[in-house]
Design an enzyme around this catalytic site. Structure first.
Site, PDB file in Angstrom:
ATOM      1  N   SER A 117      38.576  37.891  51.548  1.00  0.00           N
ATOM      2  CA  SER A 117      39.193  37.960  52.870  1.00  0.00           C
ATOM      3  C   SER A 117      38.136  38.091  53.955  1.00  0.00           C
ATOM      4  O   SER A 117      37.071  38.690  53.734  1.00  0.00           O
ATOM      5  CB  SER A 117      40.129  39.164  52.938  1.00  0.00           C
ATOM      6  OG  SER A 117      40.554  39.422  54.255  1.00  0.00           O
ATOM      7  N   TYR A 141      41.679  47.973  52.684  1.00  0.00           N
ATOM      8  CA  TYR A 141      41.926  46.622  52.186  1.00  0.00           C
ATOM      9  C   TYR A 141      40.635  45.808  52.182  1.00  0.00           C
ATOM     10  O   TYR A 141      40.258  45.212  51.165  1.00  0.00           O
ATOM     11  CB  TYR A 141      42.989  45.921  53.033  1.00  0.00           C
ATOM     12  CG  TYR A 141      43.070  44.438  52.750  1.00  0.00           C
ATOM     13  CD1 TYR A 141      43.493  43.970  51.507  1.00  0.00           C
ATOM     14  CD2 TYR A 141      42.691  43.500  53.713  1.00  0.00           C
ATOM     15  CE1 TYR A 141      43.540  42.620  51.227  1.00  0.00           C
ATOM     16  CE2 TYR A 141      42.747  42.145  53.445  1.00  0.00           C
ATOM     17  CZ  TYR A 141      43.166  41.712  52.204  1.00  0.00           C
ATOM     18  OH  TYR A 141      43.202  40.360  51.924  1.00  0.00           O
ATOM     19  N   LYS A 145      38.298  44.304  48.885  1.00  0.00           N
ATOM     20  CA  LYS A 145      37.885  42.916  48.672  1.00  0.00           C
ATOM     21  C   LYS A 145      36.365  42.800  48.546  1.00  0.00           C
ATOM     22  O   LYS A 145      35.856  42.021  47.723  1.00  0.00           O
ATOM     23  CB  LYS A 145      38.402  42.037  49.821  1.00  0.00           C
ATOM     24  CG  LYS A 145      39.901  41.811  49.787  1.00  0.00           C
ATOM     25  CD  LYS A 145      40.321  41.077  48.524  1.00  0.00           C
ATOM     26  CE  LYS A 145      41.778  40.726  48.503  1.00  0.00           C
ATOM     27  NZ  LYS A 145      42.181  40.006  47.275  1.00  0.00           N
TER      28      LYS A 145
END
Length: 322
Positions: A117, A141, A145
């Site tokens: 991402s 988040y 990643k």
């Protein structure tokens, strides 16, 4: 080749599965249906129901289906939820990937395409974000990643795995109405939800250092994103030494205000003006990809513009909600 697509019943995963099938690849889907739907998996595609955290299930899947590589899309991806539930995100995204990689090593599966991402970059202060821009994620988040990328890199070095980590920018649109995004977490469906409920869409902040004062983002059509996955699988199929980290974007910035106005134009729902609210904490002014490296490495380039994204998303919205 045969590819196991984790999360293959979700919004992005479904598009990737169809793109792989269209390219002549064999596919197996693994999904726990936490956000995916069984009816989105084509009937001819073998379906394994369960989680990447289930090592025994993964071992059996690799044995039963003679998988050559993995396209790992299954993950939790909502930034606010990751802030509220960081341990959950580390379990699902980091531990889930660790278990998957361990199963791959045990089964001698040596290729993986990883859904990363643009969140790994955090708040970069550059006009174009390239793959060498420092990674400074600002939420769990994005951290999950980036840790995933590190884990894949180390495993590849130790066990001879080839990989492509694809750093998605802002995904929108649909390849067909029935494949549209059913969640209301990204800008386009959030605006559609407001407009169709006769409520004003919300713009957070209009005092950024950008041409119209609103945040600028790089939007990528989900069909182009799926084709990037196909290009990555093709490269890994012929290059056992591939170690790739690639942005997937258009290299063009669109402001939030421009996107909202485009959605109002496409839908014809122009009677309700957007509502301006103060900035949200942690929103960078501009995040736009440099997409040169993926073109050089994979021969891939985005084909669809923002109008294509909005028109296809609107068709899907109407089809799903009558």
């Amino acid at each position: 080749m045969k590819w196991l697509v984790t999360g293959g019943a979700g919004y992005i995963g479904t598009h990737v599965v169809r793109a792989l099938l269209a390219a002549g690849e064999d596919v197996v889907v693994l999904d726990d249906f936490s956000t995916g739907a069984r009816e989105r998996v084509p009937e001819k595609v073998p379906l394994v129901v369960g989680s990447v955290l289930d090592r025994a299930l993964l071992d059996e899947t690799f044995r039963a289906h003679a998988v050559d590589g993995v396209v790992h899309i299954a993950a939790k991806k909502q930034v606010p939820e990751s802030v509220a539930r960081p341990l959950y995100y580390y379990e699902e995204n980091v531990e889930g990937l660790r278990v998957l990689l361990a199963a791959m090593v045990a089964a001698d599966v040596t290729r993986v395409v990883f859904s990363s991402s643009a969140a790994v970059y955090g708040m970069p202060d550059v006009d174009l974000v390239d793959e060498d821009t420092p990674c400074l994620p600002i939420n769990p988040y994005g951290e999950s990643k980036l840790v995933g990328e590190w884990m894949i890199k180390a495993t590849a070095r130790a066990h001879g795995i080839s990989y492509a980590a694809l750093r998605y920018f802002n995904v929108a649109g649909a390849g067909a109405p029935e494949l549209a995004d059913e969640g209301v977490f990204n800008l386009v469906p959030m605006v559609l939800e407001k407009l169709t409920a006769d409520q004003p869409p919300v713009i957070f902040g209009d005092d950024y250092d950008t041409p119209d004062g609103t945040c600028v983002r790089d939007f990528i059509h989900v069909v182009d994103l799926a084709e990037a996955h196909v290009a990555a699988t093709r490269r890994l199929g012929t290059d056992p030494d591939a170690r790739l980290v690639l942005n997937v974007g258009r290299g063009e910035g669109t402001s939030v205000r421009e996107m909202v106005e485009l959605i109002r134009e496409v839908t014809g729902l122009r009677d309700i003006a957007p509502e301006l609210r103060p900035r949200r904490a942690g929103d960078p002014a501009r995040v736009v990809a440099s997409a040169d490296r993926i073109t050089t490495e994979l021969g891939w380039k985005a084909r669809h513009d923002t109008a294509d994204m909005v028109e296809s998303a609107w068709a899907g919205w109407r089809a799903q909600r009558g």
